[in-house]
Design a protein around this motif. Structure first.
Motif, PDB file in Angstrom:
ATOM      1  N   ASP A  13     -27.437  30.619  -1.936  1.00 35.43           N
ATOM      2  CA  ASP A  13     -28.189  30.399  -2.725  1.00 35.43           C
ATOM      3  C   ASP A  13     -29.808  30.319  -1.433  1.00 35.43           C
ATOM      4  O   ASP A  13     -30.683  29.710  -1.739  1.00 35.43           O
ATOM      5  CB  ASP A  13     -28.372  29.360  -3.221  1.00 35.43           C
ATOM      6  N   THR A  43     -23.923  24.055 -11.469  1.00 35.78           N
ATOM      7  CA  THR A  43     -23.736  24.929 -10.286  1.00 35.78           C
ATOM      8  C   THR A  43     -24.360  23.927  -9.024  1.00 35.78           C
ATOM      9  O   THR A  43     -23.993  24.202  -7.723  1.00 35.78           O
ATOM     10  CB  THR A  43     -23.824  25.859 -10.188  1.00 35.78           C
ATOM     11  N   SER A  97     -24.505  28.708 -14.645  1.00 34.84           N
ATOM     12  CA  SER A  97     -26.458  28.348 -14.238  1.00 34.84           C
ATOM     13  C   SER A  97     -27.032  28.483 -15.084  1.00 34.84           C
ATOM     14  O   SER A  97     -26.712  30.379 -15.889  1.00 34.84           O
ATOM     15  CB  SER A  97     -26.136  28.594 -12.574  1.00 34.84           C
ATOM     16  N   ILE A 156     -34.381  33.706  -8.371  1.00 34.56           N
ATOM     17  CA  ILE A 156     -34.913  34.130  -9.519  1.00 34.56           C
ATOM     18  C   ILE A 156     -36.087  33.842  -9.474  1.00 34.56           C
ATOM     19  O   ILE A 156     -37.674  34.152 -10.571  1.00 34.56           O
ATOM     20  CB  ILE A 156     -34.223  32.513 -10.308  1.00 34.56           C
ATOM     21  N   CYS A 160     -35.287  23.550 -12.455  1.00 30.45           N
ATOM     22  CA  CYS A 160     -35.159  22.713 -11.820  1.00 30.45           C
ATOM     23  C   CYS A 160     -34.712  21.899 -10.762  1.00 30.45           C
ATOM     24  O   CYS A 160     -34.940  20.573  -9.780  1.00 30.45           O
ATOM     25  CB  CYS A 160     -35.073  21.173 -12.730  1.00 30.45           C
ATOM     26  N   ALA A 165     -26.047  35.332  -6.765  1.00 24.83           N
ATOM     27  CA  ALA A 165     -24.564  34.634  -7.426  1.00 24.83           C
ATOM     28  C   ALA A 165     -23.084  35.968  -7.340  1.00 24.83           C
ATOM     29  O   ALA A 165     -23.086  36.773  -7.499  1.00 24.83           O
ATOM     30  CB  ALA A 165     -24.459  33.913  -7.825  1.00 24.83           C
ATOM     31  N   VAL A 223     -28.201  11.434 -15.842  1.00 22.08           N
ATOM     32  CA  VAL A 223     -28.226  13.036 -15.463  1.00 22.08           C
ATOM     33  C   VAL A 223     -28.517  14.047 -16.123  1.00 22.08           C
ATOM     34  O   VAL A 223     -27.548  13.853 -17.186  1.00 22.08           O
ATOM     35  CB  VAL A 223     -27.386  12.919 -14.283  1.00 22.08           C
TER      36      VAL A 223
HETATM   37  C1  LIG Z   1     -21.592  29.656  -5.474  1.00 22.32           C
HETATM   38  C2  LIG Z   1     -23.064  29.935  -5.618  1.00 22.32           C
HETATM   39  C3  LIG Z   1     -23.759  31.067  -5.231  1.00 22.32           C
HETATM   40  C4  LIG Z   1     -25.115  31.078  -5.575  1.00 22.32           C
HETATM   41  N1  LIG Z   1     -26.403  32.038  -5.524  1.00 22.32           N
HETATM   42  C5  LIG Z   1     -27.448  31.909  -5.755  1.00 22.32           C
HETATM   43  C6  LIG Z   1     -27.923  32.915  -5.638  1.00 22.32           C
HETATM   44  O1  LIG Z   1     -27.957  33.795  -5.009  1.00 22.32           O
HETATM   45  N2  LIG Z   1     -29.997  33.065  -6.020  1.00 22.32           N
HETATM   46  C7  LIG Z   1     -30.320  32.043  -6.177  1.00 22.32           C
HETATM   47  O2  LIG Z   1     -31.376  31.550  -6.661  1.00 22.32           O
HETATM   48  N3  LIG Z   1     -29.496  30.287  -6.774  1.00 22.32           N
HETATM   49  C8  LIG Z   1     -28.254  30.493  -6.205  1.00 22.32           C
HETATM   50  N4  LIG Z   1     -26.992  29.436  -6.359  1.00 22.32           N
HETATM   51  C9  LIG Z   1     -27.863  28.447  -7.067  1.00 22.32           C
HETATM   52  C10 LIG Z   1     -27.911  28.596  -8.245  1.00 22.32           C
HETATM   53  O3  LIG Z   1     -28.632  29.788  -8.601  1.00 22.32           O
HETATM   54  C11 LIG Z   1     -28.024  26.335  -9.155  1.00 22.32           C
HETATM   55  O4  LIG Z   1     -27.231  25.881  -8.106  1.00 22.32           O
HETATM   56  C12 LIG Z   1     -27.908  26.726 -10.318  1.00 22.32           C
HETATM   57  O5  LIG Z   1     -28.399  27.743 -11.036  1.00 22.32           O
HETATM   58  C13 LIG Z   1     -28.817  25.153 -10.676  1.00 22.32           C
HETATM   59  O6  LIG Z   1     -28.392  26.334 -12.819  1.00 22.32           O
HETATM   60  P1  LIG Z   1     -27.533  24.846 -13.092  1.00 22.32           P
HETATM   61  O7  LIG Z   1     -27.308  24.973 -14.827  1.00 22.32           O
HETATM   62  O8  LIG Z   1     -26.415  24.562 -12.909  1.00 22.32           O
HETATM   63  O9  LIG Z   1     -27.893  23.827 -12.969  1.00 22.32           O
HETATM   64  P2  LIG Z   1     -27.482  21.770 -12.892  1.00 22.32           P
HETATM   65  O10 LIG Z   1     -26.946  21.836 -11.601  1.00 22.32           O
HETATM   66  O11 LIG Z   1     -26.902  21.524 -14.246  1.00 22.32           O
HETATM   67  O12 LIG Z   1     -28.872  20.944 -12.977  1.00 22.32           O
HETATM   68  C14 LIG Z   1     -29.889  21.078 -11.180  1.00 22.32           C
HETATM   69  C15 LIG Z   1     -30.388  20.240 -11.567  1.00 22.32           C
HETATM   70  O13 LIG Z   1     -31.740  20.055 -12.592  1.00 22.32           O
HETATM   71  C16 LIG Z   1     -31.667  19.493 -13.173  1.00 22.32           C
HETATM   72  N5  LIG Z   1     -32.066  20.203 -15.171  1.00 22.32           N
HETATM   73  C17 LIG Z   1     -31.230  20.846 -15.049  1.00 22.32           C
HETATM   74  N6  LIG Z   1     -31.811  21.553 -16.458  1.00 22.32           N
HETATM   75  C18 LIG Z   1     -32.645  20.733 -16.760  1.00 22.32           C
HETATM   76  C19 LIG Z   1     -33.795  21.361 -17.196  1.00 22.32           C
HETATM   77  N7  LIG Z   1     -33.712  21.091 -18.839  1.00 22.32           N
HETATM   78  N8  LIG Z   1     -34.436  19.811 -17.343  1.00 22.32           N
HETATM   79  C20 LIG Z   1     -34.613  18.544 -16.204  1.00 22.32           C
HETATM   80  N9  LIG Z   1     -33.831  18.769 -15.652  1.00 22.32           N
HETATM   81  C21 LIG Z   1     -32.583  20.029 -15.921  1.00 22.32           C
HETATM   82  C22 LIG Z   1     -30.379  18.740 -13.221  1.00 22.32           C
HETATM   83  O14 LIG Z   1     -30.521  17.337 -13.197  1.00 22.32           O
HETATM   84  C23 LIG Z   1     -30.682  19.164 -12.072  1.00 22.32           C
HETATM   85  O15 LIG Z   1     -30.933  17.990 -10.375  1.00 22.32           O
HETATM   86  C24 LIG Z   1     -25.910  29.597  -6.289  1.00 22.32           C
HETATM   87  C25 LIG Z   1     -24.886  28.992  -6.133  1.00 22.32           C
HETATM   88  C26 LIG Z   1     -23.753  28.870  -6.045  1.00 22.32           C
HETATM   89  C27 LIG Z   1     -22.707  27.570  -6.898  1.00 22.32           C
END
Ligand SMILES: Cc1cc2nc3c(=O)[nH]c(=O)nc-3n(C[C@H](O)[C@H](O)[C@H](O)COP(=O)(O)OP(=O)(O)OC[C@H]3O[C@@H](n4cnc5c(N)ncnc54)[C@H](O)[C@@H]3O)c2cc1C
Lengths: 159, 291
Positions: free
Chosen positions: B191, B33, B108, B123, B115, B100, B27
């Motif tokens: 989200d 997040t 995040s 976004i 992805c 968020a 993974v």
């Molecule tokens: C409380 C809360 C509020 C939120 N509010 C919003 C909102 O208002 N608007 C909105 O758009 N989103 C919202 N989100 C969602 C949030 O934006 C996404 O959960 C977050 O951006 C995912 O990014 P991350 O870096 O945490 O990804 P991760 O959780 O680390 O990864 C997400 C997925 O992408 C894959 N991945 C990550 N990076 C790469 C890479 N470079 N190459 C290949 N695969 C990759 C991972 O393997 C996984 O499958 C919210 C989430 C929470 C928990």
């Protein structure tokens, strides 16, 4: 896995599963109950702590990422002199009621004021947008944050 | 909790690609997040290998050239926001601010959002608006693809085994006016939202370029160049009848061919209203918009 980190200014070392949350580490391994457990999905903000000075939801933070970091919880903040500012502001302005969300609100306030000591109302609202309070109402909290900012500036002699 | 995940911590992109090649089922962990709640709640199994992007410095880098802005896929939203205007387009800044809370934005990453492939992400629409390109790399090859081709109509992402999203490239444009709006339609999930963004380039009140993108009306953000082209060469302000005709046209474009994909009425109505506000703002502010 072995995780070493600095918790409230003290070096600590634990054995933990890689995907255990920082929230559980704090509450279960270190008995630090000021960091509250509620939604466990980042929605309510009751579990906010500072990691390397950045505000994060400890329920979304895995143990493996804590390794070699600096974690500050409400207990650590409360041991610092300047905590008095928050205590005064939040109690005098009646910004706490049941108190469940208060530690996290104070952590969010610290997260904001540590890099912006004169925030606008909009900036305060954004900073607290991840904290849910079900009983006080947000007006008094906003006033308390402004007051804390004022007290902090006064202490540093900044207008 | 049983735990057997081996955590791999590449220090640069080359190491990351070597590891992704060696452990194709690992993974990729950016901010977590999206991943972490799924794993800790048991919805997703604890992976045997996790590749953490945390120490891959190149993927945290934000830079600009004359023509475009380039963001490393691991850069978190607060970091991008802190760069501010004019490097980060207005629309993207507003979208980040509406996403968020700071504590989530501190973790995040922009790559994680892309992805996750959620059409309702607040976004993604601005990234569609600016014809964003994505750099996808594996040990054996590297390719740039438009974001509009990265997420399929069904909402799945076009990332093959062993591939990683490394960079996000946003071309600069000269826009006289940009707009972003967002509303939540699912109170249980922060989200899932409807987002609207638009930008316009004018010369002497003649539209030279106009773009719209919507998030949350289908499985991937909606943008339609055919619809946008209808506006080119038109003069603003629009008369009311002209505006009504354009909004009905948009309604047609927003209606998906597949009945099953139909967005709920509320989202479509909101999308149309946001578009109307945009034109009303342009009509009202015409004397203040440079161009
Ligand atoms: C409380 C809360 C509020 C939120 N509010 C919003 C909102 O208002 N608007 C909105 O758009 N989103 C919202 N989100 C969602 C949030 O934006 C996404 O959960 C977050 O951006 C995912 O990014 P991350 O870096 O945490 O990804 P991760 O959780 O680390 O990864 C997400 C997925 O992408 C894959 N991945 C990550 N990076 C790469 C890479 N470079 N190459 C290949 N695969 C990759 C991972 O393997 C996984 O499958 C919210 C989430 C929470 C928990």
């Amino acid at each position: 896995m072995t995780i070493e980190f600095i918790l409230n200014n003290k070096k600590v070392k634990i054995e933990s599963p890689a995907y255990q949350s920082l929230l559980d580490i704090l509450r279960i391994d270190f008995n630090l109950m000021g960091t509250k457990s509620s939604c466990r999905s980042g929605e309510c903000g009751a579990c906010l702590v500072l990691v390397n000075r950045d505000l994060v939801n400890s329920c979304l933070y895995p143990a493996f990422k804590v390794h070699n970091k600096e974690v500050l919880t409400i207990e650590g903040l409360a041991s610092l002199k300047e905590y008095q500012i928050y205590e005064n502001a939040f109690t005098e302005l009646e910004a706490t009621n049941c108190g469940f969300c208060t530690p996290a609100l104070i952590m969010a306030t610290e997260g904001l004021l540590s890099h912006n000591n004169n925030p606008s109302d909009e900036e305060i609202k954004d900073a607290l947008s991840g904290n849910i309070c079900l009983c006080t109402g947000y007006d008094k909290i906003l006033l308390a944050v402004k007051e804390a900012a004022k007290l902090k500036r006064k202490k540093k002699n900044v207008r | 909790m049983s735990d057997d995940s081996i955590i791999l911590r590449p220090q640069n992109i080359h190491e990351l690609l070597v590891m992704a090649n060696e452990y194709p089922l690992a993974v990729i962990y950016a901010g977590g997040t999206s991943l972490f709640p799924q794993i800790s709640s048991g919805l997703k199994e604890i992976p045997s290998h996790t590749i953490s992007l945390e120490h891959v410095q190149e993927m945290n880098h934000i830079s600009r050239t004359e023509k475009y802005l380039e963001i490393g896929a691991r850069a978190n939203l607060e970091k991008i926001y802190s760069i501010g205007p004019p490097v980060i387009p207005d629309t993207l800044l507003k979208a980040i601010r509406e996403t968020a809370s700071p504590s989530i934005r501190n973790i995040s990453s922009i790559g994680g959002i892309i992805c996750s492939g959620k059409g309702s992400s607040s976004i993604l629409a601005p990234l569609y608006l600016f014809d964003t390109l994505l750099e996808i790399r594996s040990l054996s090859r590297s390719r740039w693809i438009p974001i509009s081709r990265f997420i399929s109509e069904k909402g799945s992402i076009q990332l093959r085994e062993k591939e990683v999203l490394t960079r996000i490239r946003i071309p600069f444009g000269e826009w006289n006016y940009q707009n972003y709006r967002k509303s939540l339609y699912n109170s249980k999930s922060r989200d899932e939202s409807l987002s609207f963004c638009a930008c316009i380039r004018l010369s002497k009140n003649i539209i030279l370029d106009l773009r719209f993108a919507f998030g949350g009306v289908s499985k991937r953000p909606f943008r339609n160049r055919e619809f946008e082209i209808l506006f080119l060469g038109k003069k603003i302000p629009f008369r009311t009848e002209e505006l009504n005709a354009l909004i009905s046209e948009l309604q047609f474009y927003l209606s998906p061919k597949d009945e099953k994909e139909k967005p709920i009425a509320y989202q479509t109505r909101c999308a149309l209203e946001y578009c109307r506000y945009f034109f009303e703002e342009i009509n009202l502010g015409i004397h203040h918009i440079p161009g």
